[in-house]
Motif scaffolding. Sequence first.
Motif, PDB file in Angstrom:
ATOM      1  N   HIS A  82       0.764  -1.145  -0.063  1.00 22.64           N
ATOM      2  CA  HIS A  82      -0.086   0.142  -0.146  1.00 22.64           C
ATOM      3  C   HIS A  82       0.793   1.193   0.039  1.00 22.64           C
ATOM      4  O   HIS A  82       0.415   2.387  -0.649  1.00 22.64           O
ATOM      5  N   ALA A  83       1.987   1.214   0.657  1.00 25.69           N
ATOM      6  CA  ALA A  83       2.904   2.489   0.908  1.00 25.69           C
ATOM      7  C   ALA A  83       3.932   2.525  -0.273  1.00 25.69           C
ATOM      8  O   ALA A  83       4.652   3.527  -0.207  1.00 25.69           O
ATOM      9  N   ARG A 129       0.429   7.071  12.869  1.00 29.04           N
ATOM     10  CA  ARG A 129       0.334   8.063  11.796  1.00 29.04           C
ATOM     11  C   ARG A 129       0.042   7.236  10.585  1.00 29.04           C
ATOM     12  O   ARG A 129      -0.010   5.824  10.711  1.00 29.04           O
ATOM     13  N   VAL A 130      -0.155   7.977   9.363  1.00 32.07           N
ATOM     14  CA  VAL A 130      -0.310   7.132   8.124  1.00 32.07           C
ATOM     15  C   VAL A 130       1.025   6.423   7.860  1.00 32.07           C
ATOM     16  O   VAL A 130       2.160   7.100   8.013  1.00 32.07           O
ATOM     17  N   PHE A 131       1.181   5.223   7.709  1.00 31.18           N
ATOM     18  CA  PHE A 131       2.488   4.449   7.244  1.00 31.18           C
ATOM     19  C   PHE A 131       2.790   4.628   5.788  1.00 31.18           C
ATOM     20  O   PHE A 131       2.049   4.434   5.000  1.00 31.18           O
ATOM     21  N   CYS A 133       3.899   7.571   4.488  1.00 30.37           N
ATOM     22  CA  CYS A 133       3.592   8.770   4.099  1.00 30.37           C
ATOM     23  C   CYS A 133       5.104   9.613   3.723  1.00 30.37           C
ATOM     24  O   CYS A 133       5.727   9.378   4.335  1.00 30.37           O
TER      25      CYS A 133
END
Length: 140
Positions: A82-83, A129-131, A133
């Motif tokens: 996803h990242a 936090r958003v992983f 980003c």
Amino acid sequence: MRHKSEAQSLLKKFFSFVQTQFESHIKNFRSDNGGEFISLRSFFQDRGVVFQHSCVYTPQQNGVVERKHRHILQVARALQFHAHLRTQFWGECALTAVHIINRLPSPVLSFKTPFELLYSKPPSFSHLRVFGCLAYATNS
């Protein structure tokens, strides 16, 4: 742990850590018959720990561990995918996966989290936090 030879000293430290930090004792230890654990039989006996081991080359006997391992790897792969992260960040993906899993309620634990059962309080989510980003370092 870089080498299997470190397993004995790390395991002894882990036993002390659990006893000191959580005022609890490890009651059972299950191994896949690895030689690094067989030599710890007297250590386990001295502490009243039941030492269990599976038959050689039978991972199906370690069903619970194998399923949890697969769960961690699946979450880590999902985070990495996803990242859009490269393989060099695999370790961070795995650590983050375990961190998240330990804070998710489970029906096996009566919809409590592993964190909650260990620390007797619900986990905080304010630090999440958003992983993966994009981030920039600044000197503010």
